[in-house]
Design a protein around this motif. Structure first.
Motif, PDB file in Angstrom:
ATOM      1  N   PHE A 117       0.847  -1.187   0.000  1.00 15.35           N
ATOM      2  CA  PHE A 117       0.000   0.000   0.000  1.00 15.35           C
ATOM      3  C   PHE A 117       0.883   1.236   0.000  1.00 15.35           C
ATOM      4  O   PHE A 117       1.767   1.382   0.842  1.00 15.35           O
ATOM      5  CB  PHE A 117      -0.888   0.000   1.254  1.00 15.35           C
ATOM      6  CG  PHE A 117      -1.901   1.110   1.294  1.00 15.35           C
ATOM      7  CD1 PHE A 117      -3.116   0.974   0.641  1.00 15.35           C
ATOM      8  CD2 PHE A 117      -1.642   2.275   1.997  1.00 15.35           C
ATOM      9  CE1 PHE A 117      -4.056   1.989   0.677  1.00 15.35           C
ATOM     10  CE2 PHE A 117      -2.580   3.296   2.039  1.00 15.35           C
ATOM     11  CZ  PHE A 117      -3.790   3.148   1.376  1.00 15.35           C
ATOM     12  N   ARG A 118       0.663   2.109  -0.968  1.00 13.35           N
ATOM     13  CA  ARG A 118       1.445   3.348  -1.056  1.00 13.35           C
ATOM     14  C   ARG A 118       0.615   4.494  -0.489  1.00 13.35           C
ATOM     15  O   ARG A 118      -0.435   4.841  -1.002  1.00 13.35           O
ATOM     16  CB  ARG A 118       1.818   3.649  -2.495  1.00 13.35           C
ATOM     17  CG  ARG A 118       2.858   4.736  -2.612  1.00 13.35           C
ATOM     18  CD  ARG A 118       3.304   4.879  -4.037  1.00 13.35           C
ATOM     19  NE  ARG A 118       2.155   5.294  -4.827  1.00 13.35           N
ATOM     20  CZ  ARG A 118       2.133   6.346  -5.622  1.00 13.35           C
ATOM     21  NH1 ARG A 118       3.204   7.062  -5.774  1.00 13.35           N
ATOM     22  NH2 ARG A 118       1.065   6.674  -6.287  1.00 13.35           N
ATOM     23  N   LEU A 119       1.092   5.064   0.594  1.00 14.96           N
ATOM     24  CA  LEU A 119       0.381   6.125   1.298  1.00 14.96           C
ATOM     25  C   LEU A 119       0.462   7.449   0.546  1.00 14.96           C
ATOM     26  O   LEU A 119       1.535   7.868   0.135  1.00 14.96           O
ATOM     27  CB  LEU A 119       0.975   6.308   2.707  1.00 14.96           C
ATOM     28  CG  LEU A 119       0.323   7.347   3.609  1.00 14.96           C
ATOM     29  CD1 LEU A 119      -1.114   6.947   3.930  1.00 14.96           C
ATOM     30  CD2 LEU A 119       1.115   7.500   4.897  1.00 14.96           C
ATOM     31  N   GLN A 120      -0.683   8.087   0.349  1.00  9.44           N
ATOM     32  CA  GLN A 120      -0.758   9.442  -0.209  1.00  9.44           C
ATOM     33  C   GLN A 120      -1.045  10.380   0.957  1.00  9.44           C
ATOM     34  O   GLN A 120      -2.125  10.353   1.515  1.00  9.44           O
ATOM     35  CB  GLN A 120      -1.901   9.532  -1.236  1.00  9.44           C
ATOM     36  CG  GLN A 120      -1.695   8.681  -2.458  1.00  9.44           C
ATOM     37  CD  GLN A 120      -0.557   9.197  -3.321  1.00  9.44           C
ATOM     38  OE1 GLN A 120      -0.411  10.399  -3.511  1.00  9.44           O
ATOM     39  NE2 GLN A 120       0.262   8.302  -3.811  1.00  9.44           N
ATOM     40  N   CYS A 121      -0.080  11.162   1.335  1.00 11.68           N
ATOM     41  CA  CYS A 121      -0.220  12.027   2.513  1.00 11.68           C
ATOM     42  C   CYS A 121      -1.013  13.297   2.238  1.00 11.68           C
ATOM     43  O   CYS A 121      -1.560  13.893   3.162  1.00 11.68           O
ATOM     44  CB  CYS A 121       1.153  12.409   3.055  1.00 11.68           C
ATOM     45  SG  CYS A 121       2.021  10.999   3.756  1.00 11.68           S
ATOM     46  N   GLU A 122      -1.079  13.709   0.995  1.00 13.77           N
ATOM     47  CA  GLU A 122      -1.778  14.951   0.667  1.00 13.77           C
ATOM     48  C   GLU A 122      -3.209  14.919   1.192  1.00 13.77           C
ATOM     49  O   GLU A 122      -4.000  14.039   0.852  1.00 13.77           O
ATOM     50  CB  GLU A 122      -1.798  15.153  -0.842  1.00 13.77           C
ATOM     51  CG  GLU A 122      -2.525  16.400  -1.271  1.00 13.77           C
ATOM     52  CD  GLU A 122      -2.567  16.537  -2.777  1.00 13.77           C
ATOM     53  OE1 GLU A 122      -3.309  17.393  -3.243  1.00 13.77           O
ATOM     54  OE2 GLU A 122      -1.867  15.796  -3.477  1.00 13.77           O
ATOM     55  N   GLY A 123      -3.517  15.856   2.050  1.00 11.74           N
ATOM     56  CA  GLY A 123      -4.871  15.954   2.589  1.00 11.74           C
ATOM     57  C   GLY A 123      -5.177  14.954   3.680  1.00 11.74           C
ATOM     58  O   GLY A 123      -6.303  14.894   4.163  1.00 11.74           O
ATOM     59  N   SER A 124      -4.194  14.149   4.076  1.00 14.89           N
ATOM     60  CA  SER A 124      -4.430  13.136   5.104  1.00 14.89           C
ATOM     61  C   SER A 124      -4.296  13.744   6.492  1.00 14.89           C
ATOM     62  O   SER A 124      -3.290  14.374   6.809  1.00 14.89           O
ATOM     63  CB  SER A 124      -3.450  11.971   4.958  1.00 14.89           C
ATOM     64  OG  SER A 124      -3.643  11.331   3.720  1.00 14.89           O
TER      65      SER A 124
END
Length: 139
Positions: A117-124
């Motif tokens: 799973f590749r985490l997208q931090c934008e907006g997290s």
């Protein structure tokens, strides 16, 4: 004649100046009120559209605490790398904390290696209670 993407107005510049001067998050209503107090008349739609543009350009982040709640905004800043880390938001005071530490790389690596799973931090955003509000609860 169509507007260029770099279309600048006095209202946009005032909005940007206000955001640059803020230490933390502000709502569109905060911006409108401040501009009004400074004698600058701006259409609320202009404020919302410009905030949306700043977010789409990754120049600002938008946070919403609860479904249907008031959105707040914060400039990302060149030194904060907001697209690369998570954010913590206090559910009591609304404070945003940038989780920009070595743990993030370890966490992203763990998610990729062990969970594919590749985490997208934008907006997290992770929600909880900050230390200042926690201390207030203990009293």
């Amino acid at each position: 004649m169509p507007r260029s993407e770099s279309y600048h107005t006095k209202a946009r510049q005032e909005i940007l100046n206000y955001l640059k001067g803020c230490r933390g998050t502000v709502s569109a209503a905060d911006i409108i009120q401040q501009l009004k107090e400074n004698g600058i008349s701006v259409n609320p739609t202009t404020v919302y559209r410009y905030l949306d543009k700043l977010c789409s350009d990754h120049a600002a982040m938008k946070y919403v605490a609860n479904k249907g709640g008031k959105a707040v905004y914060q400039l990302t800043g060149q030194d904060q790398h907001c697209l690369e880390h998570l954010h913590l938001r206090c559910i009591k005071c609304g404070r945003i904390i940038h989780l920009d530490c070595g743990f993030m790389e370890e966490f992203k690596g763990h998610l990729q290696e062990h969970h594919d799973f590749r985490l997208q931090c934008e907006g997290s955003v992770l929600y909880g209670v900050c230390s200042g509000c926690s201390k207030g609860e203990e009293r």
